[in-house]
Design a protein around this motif. Structure first.
Motif, PDB file in Angstrom:
ATOM      1  N   ILE A   1      56.300  12.029  90.232  1.00  0.00           N
ATOM      2  CA  ILE A   1      54.997  12.384  89.679  1.00  0.00           C
ATOM      3  C   ILE A   1      54.853  11.730  88.313  1.00  0.00           C
ATOM      4  O   ILE A   1      55.767  11.788  87.487  1.00  0.00           O
ATOM      5  N   VAL A   2      53.722  11.068  88.093  1.00  0.00           N
ATOM      6  CA  VAL A   2      53.492  10.337  86.845  1.00  0.00           C
ATOM      7  C   VAL A   2      52.258  10.912  86.160  1.00  0.00           C
ATOM      8  O   VAL A   2      51.177  10.998  86.755  1.00  0.00           O
ATOM      9  N   ASP A   3      52.420  11.316  84.900  1.00  0.00           N
ATOM     10  CA  ASP A   3      51.305  11.832  84.112  1.00  0.00           C
ATOM     11  C   ASP A   3      51.622  11.563  82.644  1.00  0.00           C
ATOM     12  O   ASP A   3      52.780  11.680  82.241  1.00  0.00           O
ATOM     13  N   PRO A   4      50.617  11.217  81.840  1.00  0.00           N
ATOM     14  CA  PRO A   4      50.895  10.972  80.415  1.00  0.00           C
ATOM     15  C   PRO A   4      51.305  12.221  79.657  1.00  0.00           C
ATOM     16  O   PRO A   4      51.865  12.120  78.562  1.00  0.00           O
ATOM     17  N   LEU A   5      51.053  13.400  80.232  1.00  0.00           N
ATOM     18  CA  LEU A   5      51.450  14.655  79.602  1.00  0.00           C
ATOM     19  C   LEU A   5      52.557  15.307  80.423  1.00  0.00           C
ATOM     20  O   LEU A   5      52.534  15.241  81.658  1.00  0.00           O
ATOM     21  N   PRO A   6      53.509  15.964  79.789  1.00  0.00           N
ATOM     22  CA  PRO A   6      54.622  16.579  80.531  1.00  0.00           C
ATOM     23  C   PRO A   6      54.293  17.967  81.054  1.00  0.00           C
ATOM     24  O   PRO A   6      55.178  18.724  81.404  1.00  0.00           O
ATOM     25  N   TYR A   7      53.020  18.309  81.122  1.00  0.00           N
ATOM     26  CA  TYR A   7      52.634  19.649  81.560  1.00  0.00           C
ATOM     27  C   TYR A   7      51.303  19.621  82.308  1.00  0.00           C
ATOM     28  O   TYR A   7      50.514  18.694  82.176  1.00  0.00           O
ATOM     29  N   MET A   8      51.098  20.674  83.107  1.00  0.00           N
ATOM     30  CA  MET A   8      49.825  20.915  83.768  1.00  0.00           C
ATOM     31  C   MET A   8      49.043  21.919  82.942  1.00  0.00           C
ATOM     32  O   MET A   8      49.584  22.945  82.530  1.00  0.00           O
ATOM     33  N   THR A   9      47.780  21.631  82.676  1.00  0.00           N
ATOM     34  CA  THR A   9      46.932  22.536  81.893  1.00  0.00           C
ATOM     35  C   THR A   9      46.112  23.427  82.825  1.00  0.00           C
ATOM     36  O   THR A   9      45.442  22.937  83.730  1.00  0.00           O
ATOM     37  N   TYR A  10      46.162  24.738  82.578  1.00  0.00           N
ATOM     38  CA  TYR A  10      45.325  25.671  83.345  1.00  0.00           C
ATOM     39  C   TYR A  10      43.978  25.755  82.635  1.00  0.00           C
ATOM     40  O   TYR A  10      43.773  26.558  81.727  1.00  0.00           O
ATOM     41  N   GLN A  11      43.049  24.906  83.049  1.00  0.00           N
ATOM     42  CA  GLN A  11      41.810  24.714  82.314  1.00  0.00           C
ATOM     43  C   GLN A  11      40.892  25.943  82.232  1.00  0.00           C
ATOM     44  O   GLN A  11      40.137  26.067  81.255  1.00  0.00           O
ATOM     45  N   PRO A  12      40.887  26.864  83.206  1.00  0.00           N
ATOM     46  CA  PRO A  12      40.040  28.054  83.032  1.00  0.00           C
ATOM     47  C   PRO A  12      40.345  28.864  81.780  1.00  0.00           C
ATOM     48  O   PRO A  12      39.510  29.662  81.348  1.00  0.00           O
ATOM     49  N   PHE A  13      41.525  28.663  81.185  1.00  0.00           N
ATOM     50  CA  PHE A  13      41.864  29.395  79.973  1.00  0.00           C
ATOM     51  C   PHE A  13      41.417  28.688  78.696  1.00  0.00           C
ATOM     52  O   PHE A  13      41.579  29.238  77.595  1.00  0.00           O
ATOM     53  N   LEU A  14      40.868  27.492  78.786  1.00  0.00           N
ATOM     54  CA  LEU A  14      40.515  26.758  77.577  1.00  0.00           C
ATOM     55  C   LEU A  14      39.519  27.512  76.683  1.00  0.00           C
ATOM     56  O   LEU A  14      39.688  27.539  75.463  1.00  0.00           O
ATOM     57  N   PRO A  15      38.460  28.145  77.249  1.00  0.00           N
ATOM     58  CA  PRO A  15      37.563  28.915  76.365  1.00  0.00           C
ATOM     59  C   PRO A  15      38.284  30.043  75.627  1.00  0.00           C
ATOM     60  O   PRO A  15      37.975  30.315  74.452  1.00  0.00           O
ATOM     61  N   GLU A  16      39.234  30.704  76.295  1.00  0.00           N
ATOM     62  CA  GLU A  16      39.946  31.809  75.650  1.00  0.00           C
ATOM     63  C   GLU A  16      40.984  31.301  74.646  1.00  0.00           C
ATOM     64  O   GLU A  16      41.328  32.008  73.701  1.00  0.00           O
ATOM     65  N   ILE A  17      41.475  30.092  74.842  1.00  0.00           N
ATOM     66  CA  ILE A  17      42.350  29.490  73.834  1.00  0.00           C
ATOM     67  C   ILE A  17      41.527  29.189  72.585  1.00  0.00           C
ATOM     68  O   ILE A  17      41.950  29.440  71.454  1.00  0.00           O
ATOM     69  N   ALA A  18      40.312  28.668  72.782  1.00  0.00           N
ATOM     70  CA  ALA A  18      39.441  28.344  71.656  1.00  0.00           C
ATOM     71  C   ALA A  18      39.043  29.584  70.865  1.00  0.00           C
ATOM     72  O   ALA A  18      38.706  29.479  69.681  1.00  0.00           O
ATOM     73  N   SER A  19      39.078  30.751  71.500  1.00  0.00           N
ATOM     74  CA  SER A  19      38.710  31.986  70.809  1.00  0.00           C
ATOM     75  C   SER A  19      39.922  32.826  70.421  1.00  0.00           C
ATOM     76  O   SER A  19      39.769  33.960  69.958  1.00  0.00           O
ATOM     77  N   GLY A  20      41.124  32.299  70.614  1.00  0.00           N
ATOM     78  CA  GLY A  20      42.329  33.005  70.196  1.00  0.00           C
ATOM     79  C   GLY A  20      42.775  34.114  71.115  1.00  0.00           C
ATOM     80  O   GLY A  20      43.666  34.891  70.756  1.00  0.00           O
ATOM     81  N   SER A  21      42.213  34.217  72.328  1.00  0.00           N
ATOM     82  CA  SER A  21      42.594  35.290  73.249  1.00  0.00           C
ATOM     83  C   SER A  21      43.791  34.933  74.117  1.00  0.00           C
ATOM     84  O   SER A  21      44.418  35.808  74.711  1.00  0.00           O
ATOM     85  N   VAL A  22      44.104  33.647  74.231  1.00  0.00           N
ATOM     86  CA  VAL A  22      45.276  33.180  74.982  1.00  0.00           C
ATOM     87  C   VAL A  22      46.032  32.207  74.095  1.00  0.00           C
ATOM     88  O   VAL A  22      45.436  31.325  73.461  1.00  0.00           O
TER      89      VAL A  22
END
Length: 439
Positions: free
Chosen positions: A33-54
């Motif tokens: 598996i080839v990806d420039p990042l060493p992780y998979m991002t769970y994108q549904p949490f991005l709004p809650e990361i931006a608001s400090g909830s996750v």
């Protein structure tokens, strides 16, 4: 052994690799598996990361930690020559090299789709990566810190004016979360009042959240209005030069944070391949997830997720194709792993068909919406459903435990409001005081 190359470590790529590890027997195939990042991002949490909830690191899944039998290469695939069955691998450091493969799985995902609006490329930020969500959170907190020291005036108004462009699920979730976040911060900033903060969402269509019913979308608009957030419907952004937001309605205002969530497009890496694409630049894929052209199936190449135009056999997809969301990408990845193993063993691949389970969104702490068919739930019950669904949907139990633990701690102790803006230039403090040789 045949080599299976997976391009992209997002939902579809990660779940394909996870499935191949489960279904392949020892010695049956090598998986890379080839990806420039060493992780998979769970994108549904991005709004809650931006608001400090996750917490940001809890919303990503390490590829190396959880893919035990897969070779993980942290680099970009910059070209694919399927005729020769080679892919160009370009690392961050070092020279590119060619990798041979026997079967290739293209799950490179999507990127933000923008338009040539003056100022957007220079001033706006997207919401497709964990790094963008972190930067948004830190900017909101940093702006509150700076505004608290200023007297009323244009600069203070600019710092406390936040703009989101795009009224789809991602935009509305982020907008609601940031409004909730800003309101919760007021207790710590006695010099800033609720009326000092301004939130604008710009949507070109006449409605928001096309995934839910019109009635439900109206409830969302009413809820946001009651919380002091303004939604501009039938309105286009015409300029964002130097942070001055100009709208097609003639209205304009200064905004220090402009977030673009108005659409996505297939990863541009597809332009450097000899694979068949449809008119929107996505990979042409059959219902069994094998890539197709005008003559039929293209041997030994598969596609899934946002980068592919997968037919929606339920008849509910936009334009006849599955919409680009996590619900489809995860299930396509799981099926694709089974299909690849089946083809290797001489079996016919199964077709992908998935009835939409519904749509659930958060609008900030204790407020959410859920829609499944004609059933709509709003308010606190929908918010609980959102957290329950996504808390369990993020892959791997160690991630689920971390997320639920953070939510419990936030409930007991409130959200952490520390901004780490200095992380963007971590050497600045050292460089400022470091001794240098005399010239």
């Amino acid at each position: 052994m045949p080599k299976i190359l997976i391009v992209g470590g997002g939902y579809a790529g990660f779940y394909t690799a996870l499935g191949l590890e489960k279904w392949l027997t020892a010695g049956e195939a090598d998986v890379v598996i080839v990806d420039p990042l060493p992780y998979m991002t769970y994108q549904p949490f991005l709004p809650e990361i931006a608001s400090g909830s996750v917490e940001d690191r809890h919303a990503v899944v390490s590829l190396r930690r959880h893919l035990y039998k897969t070779e993980v290469v942290t680099a970009k695939v910059t070209a694919i020559n399927h005729t020769a069955k080679t892919a160009t691998i370009t690392p961050a450091i070092g020279e590119p090299w060619e990798m041979d493969y026997d079967q290739i799985v293209v799950t490179a995902g999507a990127v933000s789709r923008t338009f040539p609006i003056p100022g957007v490329a220079d001033e706006a930020i997207g919401l497709k990566t964990i790094e963008e969500a972190i930067a948004i959170r830190d900017r909101v907190l940093g702006n509150f810190d700076r505004a608290a020291n200023l007297a009323d005036g244009p600069e203070r108004d600019r710092l406390l004016t936040f703009t989101v462009v795009g009224g789809g699920f991602a935009g509305i979730e982020l907008f609601g979360e940031l409004r909730s976040f800003a309101t919760s911060l007021l207790r710590y900033y006695p010099t800033i009042t609720f009326d000092d903060t301004r939130f604008h969402l710009i949507e070109a269509m006449g409605r928001i959240m096309p995934e839910v019913s019109l009635k439900t979308s109206h409830w969302v608009l009413k809820n946001l209005a009651q919380r002091g957030a303004e939604v501009h419907l039938d309105t286009q952004l015409t300029s964002a030069v130097d942070g001055r937001v100009e709208l097609s309605t003639g209205e304009s205002f200064e905004s220090d944070l402009i977030i673009w969530t108005a659409g996505v497009m297939a990863n541009p890496v597809l332009r450097n391949t000899d694979l068949p694409l449809e008119e929107r630049g996505r990979l042409r894929v059959g219902a069994d997830l094998r890539v197709i052209n005008d003559d039929g199936v293209v041997a030994d190449v598969w596609g899934a997720g946002d980068v592919s135009a997968v037919p929606d056999l339920t008849g509910n997809g936009v334009g006849g194709y599955c919409v680009p969301n996590a619900q489809h990408a995860v299930r396509q990845g799981k099926l694709m792993a089974k299909n690849i193993v089946g083809v290797l063993r001489g079996d016919a691949p199964a077709e992908y068909k998935h009835e939409n389970l519904g749509a659930v969104a958060t609008l900030g702490l204790y407020v959410g919406v859920f829609q499944s068919g004609k059933i709509a739930i709003t308010g606190f019950p929908a918010w609980v459903m959102h957290r329950g669904y996504h808390g369990l949907a993020i892959p791997m139990w160690e991630r689920k435990i971390r997320v639920f633990t953070t939510w419990i701690l936030n409930f007991l102790l409130r959200r952490d409001i520390v901004a780490l803006e200095a992380r963007a230039a971590p050497r600045a403090a050292f460089a400022e005081v470091a001794s240098r040789p005399k010239v």
